[in-house]
Design a protein around this motif. Structure first.
Motif, mmCIF file in Angstrom:
data_model
loop_
_atom_site.group_PDB
_atom_site.id
_atom_site.type_symbol
_atom_site.label_atom_id
_atom_site.label_comp_id
_atom_site.label_asym_id
_atom_site.label_seq_id
_atom_site.Cartn_x
_atom_site.Cartn_y
_atom_site.Cartn_z
ATOM 1 N N GLN A 8 5.918 4.017 -0.804
ATOM 2 C CA GLN A 8 6.197 4.322 0.573
ATOM 3 C C GLN A 8 4.927 4.271 1.289
ATOM 4 O O GLN A 8 3.965 4.644 0.850
ATOM 5 C CB GLN A 8 6.851 5.804 0.572
ATOM 6 C CG GLN A 8 7.226 6.063 2.264
ATOM 7 C CD GLN A 8 8.186 7.339 2.213
ATOM 8 O OE1 GLN A 8 8.416 7.864 1.271
ATOM 9 N NE2 GLN A 8 8.194 7.503 3.461
ATOM 10 N N SER A 9 5.119 3.582 2.367
ATOM 11 C CA SER A 9 3.977 3.212 3.399
ATOM 12 C C SER A 9 4.597 3.252 4.802
ATOM 13 O O SER A 9 5.758 2.708 4.801
ATOM 14 C CB SER A 9 3.424 1.856 3.168
ATOM 15 O OG SER A 9 2.378 1.610 4.148
ATOM 16 N N GLU A 10 4.295 3.824 5.609
ATOM 17 C CA GLU A 10 4.558 4.052 7.100
ATOM 18 C C GLU A 10 3.642 4.265 8.082
ATOM 19 O O GLU A 10 2.630 5.064 7.691
ATOM 20 C CB GLU A 10 5.605 5.212 7.392
ATOM 21 C CG GLU A 10 6.197 5.470 8.511
ATOM 22 C CD GLU A 10 7.310 6.299 8.739
ATOM 23 O OE1 GLU A 10 7.481 6.659 9.774
ATOM 24 O OE2 GLU A 10 7.789 6.739 7.506
ATOM 25 N N GLY A 11 3.334 3.421 9.128
ATOM 26 C CA GLY A 11 2.485 3.583 9.938
ATOM 27 C C GLY A 11 2.789 2.556 11.231
ATOM 28 O O GLY A 11 3.851 1.868 11.088
ATOM 29 N N THR A 12 2.105 2.876 12.458
ATOM 30 C CA THR A 12 2.317 2.035 13.537
ATOM 31 C C THR A 12 1.710 0.700 13.433
ATOM 32 O O THR A 12 0.333 0.677 13.317
ATOM 33 C CB THR A 12 1.806 2.986 14.736
ATOM 34 O OG1 THR A 12 2.572 4.076 14.745
ATOM 35 C CG2 THR A 12 2.022 2.143 15.839
ATOM 36 N N GLN A 13 2.381 -0.405 13.654
ATOM 37 C CA GLN A 13 1.727 -1.735 13.650
ATOM 38 C C GLN A 13 2.328 -2.561 14.753
ATOM 39 O O GLN A 13 3.311 -2.165 15.328
ATOM 40 C CB GLN A 13 2.385 -2.565 12.129
ATOM 41 C CG GLN A 13 2.081 -1.835 11.044
ATOM 42 C CD GLN A 13 0.696 -1.767 10.687
ATOM 43 O OE1 GLN A 13 0.003 -2.824 10.801
ATOM 44 N NE2 GLN A 13 0.125 -0.931 9.804
ATOM 45 N N SER A 14 1.608 -3.565 15.083
ATOM 46 C CA SER A 14 2.042 -4.297 16.284
ATOM 47 C C SER A 14 3.180 -5.342 15.710
ATOM 48 O O SER A 14 3.476 -5.150 14.640
ATOM 49 C CB SER A 14 0.962 -5.294 16.659
ATOM 50 O OG SER A 14 0.398 -6.155 15.757
ATOM 51 N N ARG A 15 3.685 -5.772 16.800
ATOM 52 C CA ARG A 15 4.780 -6.698 16.517
ATOM 53 C C ARG A 15 4.253 -7.654 15.454
ATOM 54 O O ARG A 15 4.847 -8.257 14.714
ATOM 55 C CB ARG A 15 5.593 -7.318 17.385
ATOM 56 C CG ARG A 15 6.463 -6.270 18.294
ATOM 57 C CD ARG A 15 6.856 -6.649 19.551
ATOM 58 N NE ARG A 15 8.011 -7.831 19.792
ATOM 59 C CZ ARG A 15 9.040 -7.940 20.206
ATOM 60 N NH1 ARG A 15 9.049 -7.381 21.352
ATOM 61 N NH2 ARG A 15 9.637 -9.251 20.114
#
Length: 96
Positions: A8-15
């Motif tokens: 599992q990986s979750e983080g804020t990324q650009s489009r």
């Protein structure tokens, strides 16, 4: 059947960053290569078969009368120990 989270990986990324990840997945699928997911010390390699179930879901979470959280989920699913997945489709997917 209980669910076991293998990675599992979750983080804020650009489009643009998200698009780059999705392109890499698409290239691996198109080439018939394994998919290796790595983040920090976590890593998992998976081998999707030639035919898999592909689910796309758009969701809104939260109360109907107030702003909520929107999401688009892409899921590739197959039976372990199976080279193909013959589950049916509910119609042809189009992304515009």
């Amino acid at each position: 059947m209980p669910e076991e989270v293998l990675f599992q990986s979750e983080g804020t990324q650009s489009r643009a960053e998200i698009a780059s990840y999705l392109r890499r997945v698409a290239e691996k699928l198109d080439a018939g290569d394994d998919l290796t997911l790595t983040a920090g010390k976590q890593s998992v390699t998976m081998t999707p078969p030639d035919r898999s179930t592909f689910e796309v879901k758009a969701e809104r979470e939260g109360p109907a009368d107030s702003p909520g959280e929107l999401s688009i989920e892409f899921e590739i699913e197959w039976n372990e120990n199976s080279e193909t997945d013959a589950r049916g489709s509910t119609g042809e997917l189009e992304i515009e």
